[in-house]
Design an enzyme around this catalytic site. Structure first.
Site, PDB file in Angstrom:
ATOM      1  N   TYR A 170      20.461 -35.494 -10.244  1.00  0.00           N
ATOM      2  CA  TYR A 170      20.066 -35.460  -8.837  1.00  0.00           C
ATOM      3  C   TYR A 170      21.253 -35.147  -7.929  1.00  0.00           C
ATOM      4  O   TYR A 170      21.093 -34.537  -6.884  1.00  0.00           O
ATOM      5  CB  TYR A 170      19.507 -36.827  -8.414  1.00  0.00           C
ATOM      6  CG  TYR A 170      18.025 -37.016  -8.615  1.00  0.00           C
ATOM      7  CD1 TYR A 170      17.452 -36.871  -9.872  1.00  0.00           C
ATOM      8  CD2 TYR A 170      17.196 -37.360  -7.551  1.00  0.00           C
ATOM      9  CE1 TYR A 170      16.098 -37.072 -10.057  1.00  0.00           C
ATOM     10  CE2 TYR A 170      15.840 -37.560  -7.727  1.00  0.00           C
ATOM     11  CZ  TYR A 170      15.300 -37.407  -8.986  1.00  0.00           C
ATOM     12  OH  TYR A 170      13.960 -37.611  -9.161  1.00  0.00           O
ATOM     13  N   LYS A 186      18.580 -39.631 -23.972  1.00  0.00           N
ATOM     14  CA  LYS A 186      18.372 -38.475 -24.853  1.00  0.00           C
ATOM     15  C   LYS A 186      19.689 -38.237 -25.578  1.00  0.00           C
ATOM     16  O   LYS A 186      20.326 -37.186 -25.464  1.00  0.00           O
ATOM     17  CB  LYS A 186      17.936 -37.269 -23.986  1.00  0.00           C
ATOM     18  CG  LYS A 186      17.481 -36.049 -24.768  1.00  0.00           C
ATOM     19  CD  LYS A 186      16.103 -36.190 -25.407  1.00  0.00           C
ATOM     20  CE  LYS A 186      15.812 -34.993 -26.293  1.00  0.00           C
ATOM     21  NZ  LYS A 186      14.596 -35.167 -27.102  1.00  0.00           N
ATOM     22  N   ASP A 211      11.724 -38.887 -24.868  1.00  0.00           N
ATOM     23  CA  ASP A 211      10.449 -38.287 -25.276  1.00  0.00           C
ATOM     24  C   ASP A 211       9.591 -39.318 -26.009  1.00  0.00           C
ATOM     25  O   ASP A 211       8.399 -39.466 -25.744  1.00  0.00           O
ATOM     26  CB  ASP A 211      10.650 -37.009 -26.108  1.00  0.00           C
ATOM     27  CG  ASP A 211      11.706 -37.147 -27.195  1.00  0.00           C
ATOM     28  OD1 ASP A 211      12.377 -38.194 -27.274  1.00  0.00           O
ATOM     29  OD2 ASP A 211      11.867 -36.193 -27.992  1.00  0.00           O
ATOM     30  N   ASP A 243      12.787 -41.641 -12.936  1.00  0.00           N
ATOM     31  CA  ASP A 243      11.800 -41.078 -12.005  1.00  0.00           C
ATOM     32  C   ASP A 243      10.517 -40.762 -12.764  1.00  0.00           C
ATOM     33  O   ASP A 243       9.416 -41.129 -12.351  1.00  0.00           O
ATOM     34  CB  ASP A 243      12.383 -39.806 -11.366  1.00  0.00           C
ATOM     35  CG  ASP A 243      11.415 -39.172 -10.380  1.00  0.00           C
ATOM     36  OD1 ASP A 243      10.814 -39.924  -9.583  1.00  0.00           O
ATOM     37  OD2 ASP A 243      11.248 -37.939 -10.421  1.00  0.00           O
ATOM     38  N   ASP A 250       6.663 -43.026 -12.929  1.00  0.00           N
ATOM     39  CA  ASP A 250       5.355 -42.464 -12.540  1.00  0.00           C
ATOM     40  C   ASP A 250       4.374 -42.624 -13.691  1.00  0.00           C
ATOM     41  O   ASP A 250       3.212 -42.971 -13.505  1.00  0.00           O
ATOM     42  CB  ASP A 250       5.467 -40.963 -12.194  1.00  0.00           C
ATOM     43  CG  ASP A 250       5.643 -40.730 -10.703  1.00  0.00           C
ATOM     44  OD1 ASP A 250       6.303 -41.570 -10.052  1.00  0.00           O
ATOM     45  OD2 ASP A 250       5.135 -39.706 -10.197  1.00  0.00           O
TER      46      ASP A 250
HETATM   47  C1  IPM Z   1      10.946 -41.308  -6.057  1.00  0.00           C
HETATM   48  C2  IPM Z   1      10.662 -39.959  -5.491  1.00  0.00           C
HETATM   49  C3  IPM Z   1      11.983 -39.319  -5.091  1.00  0.00           C
HETATM   50  C4  IPM Z   1      12.827 -39.176  -6.325  1.00  0.00           C
HETATM   51  C5  IPM Z   1      11.833 -37.978  -4.346  1.00  0.00           C
HETATM   52  C6  IPM Z   1      10.955 -38.100  -3.126  1.00  0.00           C
HETATM   53  C7  IPM Z   1      13.163 -37.392  -3.982  1.00  0.00           C
HETATM   54  O1  IPM Z   1       9.969 -39.173  -6.408  1.00  0.00           O
HETATM   55  O2  IPM Z   1      11.484 -42.155  -5.319  1.00  0.00           O
HETATM   56  O3  IPM Z   1      10.628 -41.553  -7.209  1.00  0.00           O
HETATM   57  O4  IPM Z   1      12.687 -38.207  -7.085  1.00  0.00           O
HETATM   58  O5  IPM Z   1      13.648 -40.057  -6.564  1.00  0.00           O
HETATM   59 MN    MN Z   2       9.394 -40.225  -8.227  1.00  0.00          MN
END
Ligand code: IPM
Ligand code: MN
Length: 371
Positions: free
Chosen positions: A141, A188, A220, A244, A248
């Site tokens: 990032y 990884k 993975d 990240d 999710d």
């Molecule tokens: C998160 C979001 C952010 C990230 C974005 C909005 C930059 O997806 O907080 O998980 O990738 O960290």
């Molecule tokens: Mn995110």
């Protein structure tokens, strides 16, 4: 307790869910005799619109002068094809970096009332309780970014220093000590140098926490295990980008991404935000789930040692789930439950948990005094 809170509602559904988190905090302040003051500031697309930058200096100053930051969501499709620093997301990334918020903590729980809502089988997710520790200010990032002038090449560098790894790892191990005493490092290491550095550094750190079991998992495989057998995880420790993605994915366990809060902490500052995005299509419709934002407020209280207060918010959330006083992403047990009504319910429960309990069995949405 007196707390100065900078509120950065951001874009899309950010303002409406953040408003509900503030309702919860106000109710807590009233009930427990705290003084919470709120200062609103722009970030993201709204800040670009108003001040031509996703993170105005004024906002940054406001955050630095506060005890905690309550963050909504960021992003607007109108900036989807924008270049470089003019993207709304850049506001959040810069904020994380400037405030030194190196650890992002994302708890993932399967709520009993919502087991039906996950596409995963009930027996796999019942009782899941994971705490993801995601490194937040390093890795791909924040490494050097390049695009060739003619657009034929681009590069994002992934870098980590031992110090960056160690500070978040310590937090993960400390958390594990008060949980089920297991840390899973997701990396990884079969391919990436940075991952090999993570393994080496984390293995060293583990020696100071002999009671904690350390396991390694390639990302993975971890992605697969998160779905196959999420109960195996206690604390998951990982670098920025893997964290990240994995978080999710893990949100599926809870039944909705609208339920997952997070805390981003550093040495001096702390920011609390739902893990979901700005959901622009839903803006202003009253359908956005405010529970992740409300649970983020609960994490804020926990951060300041206000455990009873934090617990009461969690209880209120569980009650709303149990009664189906929830936004449509969690089904429509009752008609007409808007984002704001969920917030009202939570605040009402906080002010009067036993009384509300009494009324819950015969609730008539829209007519009951508790709505
Ligand atoms: C998160 C979001 C952010 C990230 C974005 C909005 C930059 O997806 O907080 O998980 O990738 O960290
Ligand atoms: Mn995110």
């Amino acid at each position: 307790m007196k707390l100065k809170i900078a509120v950065l509602p951001g874009d899309g559904i950010g303002p409406e869910v953040t408003e509900q988190a503030m309702k919860a905090l106000n109710a807590i302040a009233l009930e427990f005799n705290h003084q919470f003051s709120f200062k609103m500031a722009d970030v993201g697309a709204i800040a670009i619109d108003n001040s031509k930058t996703p993170l105005p200096d004024k906002t940054l100053e406001e955050c630095k002068a506060s005890d905690a930051i309550l963050f909504g969501a960021i992003g607007d499709p109108k900036y989807d094809n924008a270049e470089g620093d003019i993207r709304p997301e850049q506001g959040l990334l810069k904020l994380r970096k400037e405030l030194g918020l190196f650890a992002n903590i994302r708890p993932v729980k399967a709520f009993e009332a919502l087991l039906e809502f996950s596409p995963l089988k009930k027996h796999l997710i019942r009782g899941v309780d994971i705490s993801i520790y995601r490194e937040l200010t390093g890795g791909i990032y924040f490494g050097k970014k390049e695009t060739a002038a003619d657009g034929s090449y681009a590069s994002d560098l992934c870098e980590y220093s031992v110090t960056e790894i160690e500070r978040v790892a310590h937090l993960a191990f400390k958390a594990a000590m008060s949980r089920r005493k297991k840390v899973t490092l997701v990396d990884k290491a079969n391919v990436l140098e940075t991952s090999r550095l993570w393994r080496k550094s984390v293995t060293e750190i583990a020696k100071s926490y002999p009671e904690v079991a350390l396991e390694f998992l390639y990302v993975d495989n971890a992605a697969m295990q998160m779905i196959l057998n999420p109960k195996q995880f206690d604390v998951v420790l990982t670098e920025n980008m893997f964290g990240d993605i994995i978080s999710d994915e893990a949100s599926v366990i809870g039944g909705s991404i609208g339920l997952l809060p997070s805390a981003s902490v550093g040495e001096k500052h702390a920011l609390f935000e739902p893990i979901h995005g700005s959901y622009p299509q839903a803006t202003g419709q009253g359908i956005a789930n405010p529970l992740a934002a409300i649970l983020s407020a609960s994490m804020l209280l926990e951060h300041y040692g206000l455990y009873d207060e934090a617990e009461l918010i969690k209880e209120a959330v569980e009650k709303s789930l149990k009664l189906g006083i929830t936004t449509p992403d969690l089904g429509t047990k009752h008609e007409g439950i808007t984002t704001s009504k969920v917030g009202d319910f939570i605040a009402d429960f906080i002010s009067n948990p036993s009384d509300s309990n009494h009324n819950f069995s015969n609730i008539h949405i829209g007519q009951s005094t508790i709505i």
